[in-house]
Write an enzyme that holds these catalytic residues in place. Structure first.
Site, PDB file in Angstrom:
ATOM      1  N   PRO A   1       0.839  -1.212   0.000  1.00  0.00           N
ATOM      2  CA  PRO A   1       0.000   0.000   0.000  1.00  0.00           C
ATOM      3  C   PRO A   1       0.871   1.257   0.000  1.00  0.00           C
ATOM      4  CG  PRO A   1       0.078  -0.980   2.200  1.00  0.00           C
ATOM      5  CD  PRO A   1       0.758  -1.939   1.264  1.00  0.00           C
TER       6      PRO A   1
ATOM      7  N   TYR B   1      -5.398   2.764   8.229  1.00  0.00           N
ATOM      8  CA  TYR B   1      -4.805   3.468   9.365  1.00  0.00           C
ATOM      9  C   TYR B   1      -5.939   3.667  10.353  1.00  0.00           C
ATOM     10  CZ  TYR B   1      -0.537   4.733   6.786  1.00  0.00           C
ATOM     11  OH  TYR B   1       0.648   4.709   6.103  1.00  0.00           O
TER      12      TYR B   1
ATOM     13  N   HIS C   1       8.159  -0.259   7.068  1.00  0.00           N
ATOM     14  CA  HIS C   1       7.567   0.811   6.250  1.00  0.00           C
ATOM     15  C   HIS C   1       8.595   1.307   5.228  1.00  0.00           C
ATOM     16  CE1 HIS C   1       3.755   3.343   6.763  1.00  0.00           C
ATOM     17  NE2 HIS C   1       4.327   3.947   5.751  1.00  0.00           N
TER      18      HIS C   1
ATOM     19  N   GLY D   1      12.582  -3.121   1.275  1.00  0.00           N
ATOM     20  CA  GLY D   1      13.866  -3.333   0.621  1.00  0.00           C
ATOM     21  C   GLY D   1      13.837  -4.281  -0.568  1.00  0.00           C
TER      22      GLY D   1
HETATM   23  C1  FMN Z   1       5.518   6.590  -1.337  1.00  0.00           C
HETATM   24  C2  FMN Z   1       5.141   5.599  -0.288  1.00  0.00           C
HETATM   25  C3  FMN Z   1       3.922   5.718   0.364  1.00  0.00           C
HETATM   26  C4  FMN Z   1       3.556   4.774   1.343  1.00  0.00           C
HETATM   27  N1  FMN Z   1       2.314   4.855   1.914  1.00  0.00           N
HETATM   28  C5  FMN Z   1       1.908   3.868   2.765  1.00  0.00           C
HETATM   29  C6  FMN Z   1       0.567   3.845   3.243  1.00  0.00           C
HETATM   30  O1  FMN Z   1      -0.252   4.687   2.909  1.00  0.00           O
HETATM   31  N2  FMN Z   1       0.237   2.846   4.098  1.00  0.00           N
HETATM   32  C7  FMN Z   1       1.122   1.874   4.509  1.00  0.00           C
HETATM   33  O2  FMN Z   1       0.769   0.989   5.286  1.00  0.00           O
HETATM   34  N3  FMN Z   1       2.393   1.876   4.033  1.00  0.00           N
HETATM   35  C8  FMN Z   1       2.793   2.823   3.167  1.00  0.00           C
HETATM   36  N4  FMN Z   1       4.063   2.795   2.643  1.00  0.00           N
HETATM   37  C9  FMN Z   1       4.957   1.683   3.012  1.00  0.00           C
HETATM   38  C10 FMN Z   1       4.758   0.489   2.054  1.00  0.00           C
HETATM   39  O3  FMN Z   1       3.514  -0.110   2.222  1.00  0.00           O
HETATM   40  C11 FMN Z   1       5.829  -0.581   2.270  1.00  0.00           C
HETATM   41  O4  FMN Z   1       5.846  -0.964   3.628  1.00  0.00           O
HETATM   42  C12 FMN Z   1       7.223  -0.125   1.862  1.00  0.00           C
HETATM   43  O5  FMN Z   1       7.165   0.634   0.678  1.00  0.00           O
HETATM   44  C13 FMN Z   1       8.118  -1.324   1.655  1.00  0.00           C
HETATM   45  O6  FMN Z   1       9.411  -0.955   1.354  1.00  0.00           O
HETATM   46  P1  FMN Z   1       9.993  -0.832  -0.139  1.00  0.00           P
HETATM   47  O7  FMN Z   1       9.486   0.454  -0.664  1.00  0.00           O
HETATM   48  O8  FMN Z   1      11.447  -0.843   0.077  1.00  0.00           O
HETATM   49  O9  FMN Z   1       9.459  -2.000  -0.911  1.00  0.00           O
HETATM   50  C14 FMN Z   1       4.450   3.732   1.687  1.00  0.00           C
HETATM   51  C15 FMN Z   1       5.673   3.630   1.019  1.00  0.00           C
HETATM   52  C16 FMN Z   1       6.026   4.535   0.037  1.00  0.00           C
HETATM   53  C17 FMN Z   1       7.331   4.362  -0.677  1.00  0.00           C
END
Ligand code: FMN
Length: 383
Positions: free
Chosen positions: A82, A134, A281, A314
């Protein structure tokens, strides 16, 4: 494939293309992590440190990446994490992700803070949408989002627990990125230098909180988006009692996203959670936190077959998905890998990100002599 995307060999190549095509503030919003970004780097170094031992002279005539989670079969063992306000990565990015999920039969987790209404995304995902919530202090709004997600056919609920406070992202502060969007002279110059992103965004509308609509939105109509975000995305009073109420309410599979400790995993199992997304995250919240790959083995021991585990944070290579499986997860999610794809080439770029990860995963499976993904276990680990 358009625009030379076929020459993007890796997720890193897509990232470099996205960096060229996006205004700096938009790229940094997607790419950045919390504070010094050591957590962001640790996510990569921890995955890189997990070796998989090659095994040869194995019959590889039948590869199988299908994975069943909660009674539903997914064609590949990874999905789209997400991401809120993700149309920053490219206009229409989250709709492109939903379509990709339907095409490839992988999950797309719709964020509470999606740039497109959840109903539109769920319809485009054709049964492959999950919903991420959330849990804010506005209980009625939480109930409203859950009702909508259920009605839209989202079967799996991810409850994000790692936003008790906003992540401090120094790049966003330096870039003057504010919500509501207030263009500074440097942002205006940046927009002028990236006309495709700017015009596309002008046509599609700036990324906003698209799920805030309908009857419940009235109470928030007079607030700034920053205030809305503070009220609806920050879970500073959400605790294990709140989780129990949520568990009673949501009938389908419920996973906690962001659990990073074995003792919290024990509590989650006791509270009736069906699974966990072991995640920091993507290094966007706590710069000092360990990498999810580092804590996964102890969490897998604590969950001991009681919950389904998914790893994110990652993932940039197909081998990372095999690593996650060998360390005790069933499945992985990738966030930025898909966002870089969208930034590199819109819908075709997101599809390219999927193809890169899938191809790399299949080659990894060949090298470790295990053509059936669900059979990968700790014996695949190297020294
Ligand atoms: C631009 C962006 C927005 C994100 N928004 C949310 C969100 O709205 N809700 C959430 O649970 N995680 C959010 N995340 C975290 C992602 O769900 C996820 O945990 C994370 O991107 C994983 O790491 P990676 O980008 O290295 O794959 C966000 C990540 C990014 C990069």
């Amino acid at each position: 494939m358009s625009g030379g995307l076929e020459r993007a060999a890796s997720i890193d190549d897509l990232r470099l293309r996205a960096r060229r095509r996006l205004p700096r503030f938009a790229f940094d919003f997607v790419d950045g992590g919390a504070e010094s970004e050591t957590g962001l780097a640790r996510n990569r170094s921890a995955l890189d440190a997990v070796t998989l031992a090659p095994r040869y002279l194995v019959d590889l005539s039948a590869y199988d990446t299908e994975t069943t989670l909660f009674g539903k079969a997914y064609a590949a063992p990874f999905g789209i994490a997400p991401m809120g306000f993700i149309n920053m990565a490219w206009p229409g990015a989250d709709l492109a992700f939903a379509r990709l999920a339907a095409r490839e039969r992988i999950p797309h987790a719709i964020s509470t803070a999606a740039s497109t209404p959840l109903e539109v995304l769920a319809e485009a995902a054709e049964g492959f949408a999950w919903f991420q919530i959330y849990v804010s202090n506005d209980r009625e709004m939480t109930a409203h989002f859950l009702d909508r997600a259920e009605a839209a056919g989202c079967e799996v609920l991810l409850v994000t627990v790692d936003v008790p406070t906003t992540g401090k992202r120094d790049r966003d502060i330096r870039n003057g990125l504010r919500i509501p969007f207030r263009p500074t002279p440097s942002i205006l110059a940046d927009l002028a230098l990236h006309p495709r992103w700017s015009l596309g965004t002008l046509r599609a509308g700036a990324p906003h909180f698209a799920n805030l609509s309908g009857a419940r939105a009235g109470a928030y109509a007079s607030m700034t988006l920053a205030e809305v975000q503070k009220r609806l995305l920050i879970a500073d009073r959400f605790d294990w009692d709140g989780l129990k109420r949520l568990r009673d309410r949501w009938k389908g599979p419920l996973l906690l996203k962001g659990v990073m400790r074995a003792d919290d995993a024990e509590k989650a199992a006791a509270a009736g959670c069906d699974g966990l997304v072991v995640s920091n995250h993507g290094g966007r919240q706590a710069d000092y936190a360990p990498a999810s790959a580092e804590v996964l083995p102890e969490i897998a021991a604590a969950a001991a077959g009681r919950m389904t585990l998914i790893l994110d944070s990652g993932v940039r290579r197909g081998a990372d998905i095999a690593r996650a499986k060998a360390l005790g997860a069933e499945f992985a999610l990738a966030g930025r890998a898909f966002a870089y794809g969208a930034g590199a080439g819109g819908e075709a770029g997101a599809a390219r990100a999927f193809d890169i990860l899938k191809t790399e995963l299949l080659r990894t499976m060949g090298q470790i002599g295990q053509p059936v993904f669900r059979k990968i276990g700790p014996e695949a680990l190297g020294p």
